[in-house]
Design a protein around this motif. Structure first.
Motif, PDB file in Angstrom:
ATOM      1  N   ARG A  13      31.893   0.509 -89.308  1.00  0.00           N
ATOM      2  CA  ARG A  13      31.415  -0.869 -89.455  1.00  0.00           C
ATOM      3  C   ARG A  13      29.889  -0.909 -89.414  1.00  0.00           C
ATOM      4  O   ARG A  13      29.283  -0.317 -88.536  1.00  0.00           O
ATOM      5  CB  ARG A  13      31.971  -1.738 -88.333  1.00  0.00           C
ATOM      6  N   GLY A  14      29.318  -1.605 -90.393  1.00  0.00           N
ATOM      7  CA  GLY A  14      27.872  -1.749 -90.438  1.00  0.00           C
ATOM      8  C   GLY A  14      27.146  -0.550 -91.020  1.00  0.00           C
ATOM      9  O   GLY A  14      25.922  -0.549 -91.121  1.00  0.00           O
ATOM     10  N   GLU A  15      27.911   0.461 -91.429  1.00  0.00           N
ATOM     11  CA  GLU A  15      27.272   1.669 -91.947  1.00  0.00           C
ATOM     12  C   GLU A  15      27.073   1.564 -93.462  1.00  0.00           C
ATOM     13  O   GLU A  15      27.882   0.981 -94.168  1.00  0.00           O
ATOM     14  CB  GLU A  15      28.179   2.867 -91.633  1.00  0.00           C
ATOM     15  N   ARG A  16      25.991   2.167 -93.941  1.00  0.00           N
ATOM     16  CA  ARG A  16      25.721   2.211 -95.375  1.00  0.00           C
ATOM     17  C   ARG A  16      25.882   3.657 -95.847  1.00  0.00           C
ATOM     18  O   ARG A  16      25.143   4.538 -95.410  1.00  0.00           O
ATOM     19  CB  ARG A  16      24.319   1.694 -95.670  1.00  0.00           C
ATOM     20  N   VAL A  17      26.864   3.844 -96.713  1.00  0.00           N
ATOM     21  CA  VAL A  17      27.230   5.192 -97.132  1.00  0.00           C
ATOM     22  C   VAL A  17      27.076   5.309 -98.641  1.00  0.00           C
ATOM     23  O   VAL A  17      27.388   4.372 -99.372  1.00  0.00           O
ATOM     24  CB  VAL A  17      28.691   5.478 -96.703  1.00  0.00           C
ATOM     25  N   ALA A  18      26.573   6.456 -99.097  1.00  0.00           N
ATOM     26  CA  ALA A  18      26.422   6.654-100.537  1.00  0.00           C
ATOM     27  C   ALA A  18      27.382   7.734-101.022  1.00  0.00           C
ATOM     28  O   ALA A  18      27.631   8.721-100.325  1.00  0.00           O
ATOM     29  CB  ALA A  18      24.986   7.051-100.862  1.00  0.00           C
TER      30      ALA A  18
END
Ligand SMILES: Nc1ncnc2c1ncn2[C@@H]1O[C@H](COP(=O)(O)OP(=O)(O)OP(=O)(O)O)[C@@H](O)[C@H]1O
Ligand SMILES: [Mg+2]
Length: 292
Positions: free
Chosen positions: A35-40
């Protein structure tokens, strides 16, 4: 699926059936977003990024030729176990998507106002007209649009590409989704507008604490954006870890090739890897997350 995860993908495989046979596109992918993480998710053209996004969004399940196995958990639900209408109900509310080209996402025959109201009604069918109006104007200001009245009464073709992109970002965030999918946002625009769009999106998802899966073929573009990176090659994850660690210490041959191919002007053209190497099929590398 544990409660601190926005997305959990387990052993996801995908093949397409056609008259000429079966083609295997994804070979057992594992991927998680807290949650709240930005993943590429980064890899070259045809590696399986967009099909992964379409499975998460639940649209590929409707395609008769697609064979999907494994598990995809979003917002506490497993996509394959849902009906078509249940998957549809999640779109635009719990999961939303920003596309490469805003013209494919916006409906040409409705005004921006009508489209915002439609999206808001998916989140809250009983929303009043005045609340919908207020929230549409508010989100437009959040995406740095000041002449909200003019934009709301416009049709997409009356707005510039950059403006439509902002509208689409606003529309994707207005219902506070648990997961935002961004598939090469802005690459249909020119380089400066693309950079502005990415910065705007980055600031907004930070403010809102939105979990994001950001898809790109260009490692350079995701550098500022992602906390964690998955590198995909021909339907397999080859390397994953915190963004800083992938950039400072790439270990898989394919990641090294991808890093070497970053164009000098970020966003300028598609990086090309000259030759496939057998080392690209080496086992996956996982970097320890030291902060966890
Ligand atoms: N509907 C379909 N039927 C058959 N094959 C498909 C279909 N959709 C995608 N594919 C194949 O699946 C593979 C992965 O496609 P995908 O669109 O996910 O690539 P991508 O990583 O998003 O590439 P790009 O960077 O060019 O957008 C490709 O080989 C593509 O040809
Ligand atoms: Mg794609």
């Amino acid at each position: 699926m544990s409660a601190d995860l926005a997305l959990s993908i387990r052993n996801l495989a995908l093949s397409f059936k056609s008259w000429s046979g079966t083609s295997q596109v994804l070979h057992g992918i594992d991927l998680e977003i807290k949650r709240g993480e930005r993943v590429a998710l980064v890899g070259e053209s045809g590696s399986g990024k967009s099909v992964t996004a379409r499975i998460i969004l639940g649209t590929l399940h409707e395609l008769k030729s697609a064979r999907i196995s494994g598990e995809v958990w979003v917002a506490g639900r497993e996509m394959s176990s849902l009906s078509q209408s249940e998957r549809q109900a999640l779109r635009g509310t719990d999961i939303s998507m920003i596309f490469q080209d805003p013209t494919t996402a916006l409906n040409p025959v409705y005004t921006i106002r009508q489209q915002f109201h439609e999206v808001l009604m998916r989140g809250d069918p009983k929303i009043s007209l005045s609340t919908a109006e207020q929230r549409s104007a508010d989100i437009l200001r959040e995406v740095s649009i000041t002449d909200t009245e003019r934009v709301l009464e416009s049709y997409p073709f009356q707005l510039s590409g950059g403006m439509n992109q902002r509208v689409m970002i606003g529309m994707a965030l207005i219902n506070e989704p648990q997961l935002l999918l961004a598939d090469e946002p802005g690459t249909a625009l020119d380089v400066t507008v693309q950079a502005q769009t990415l910065r705007l999106m980055r600031d907004l998802v930070r403010q809102h604490g939105t979990s994001v899966l950001f898809i790109s073929h260009n490692l350079g573009v995701v550098r500022e954006f992602a906390d964690r990176i998955y590198v995909i090659y021909k339907g397999r994850i080859v390397e994953t870890g915190p963004a800083a660690s992938i950039f400072d210490d790439p270990r898989h041959a394919y990641t090294k090739a991808l890093l070497a191919a970053i164009p000098r002007l970020t966003g300028g053209g598609i990086p090309e890897i000259q030759e496939d190497s057998e080392a690209f099929f080496d086992p996956m590398v996982t970097h320890e997350d030291v902060s966890a």
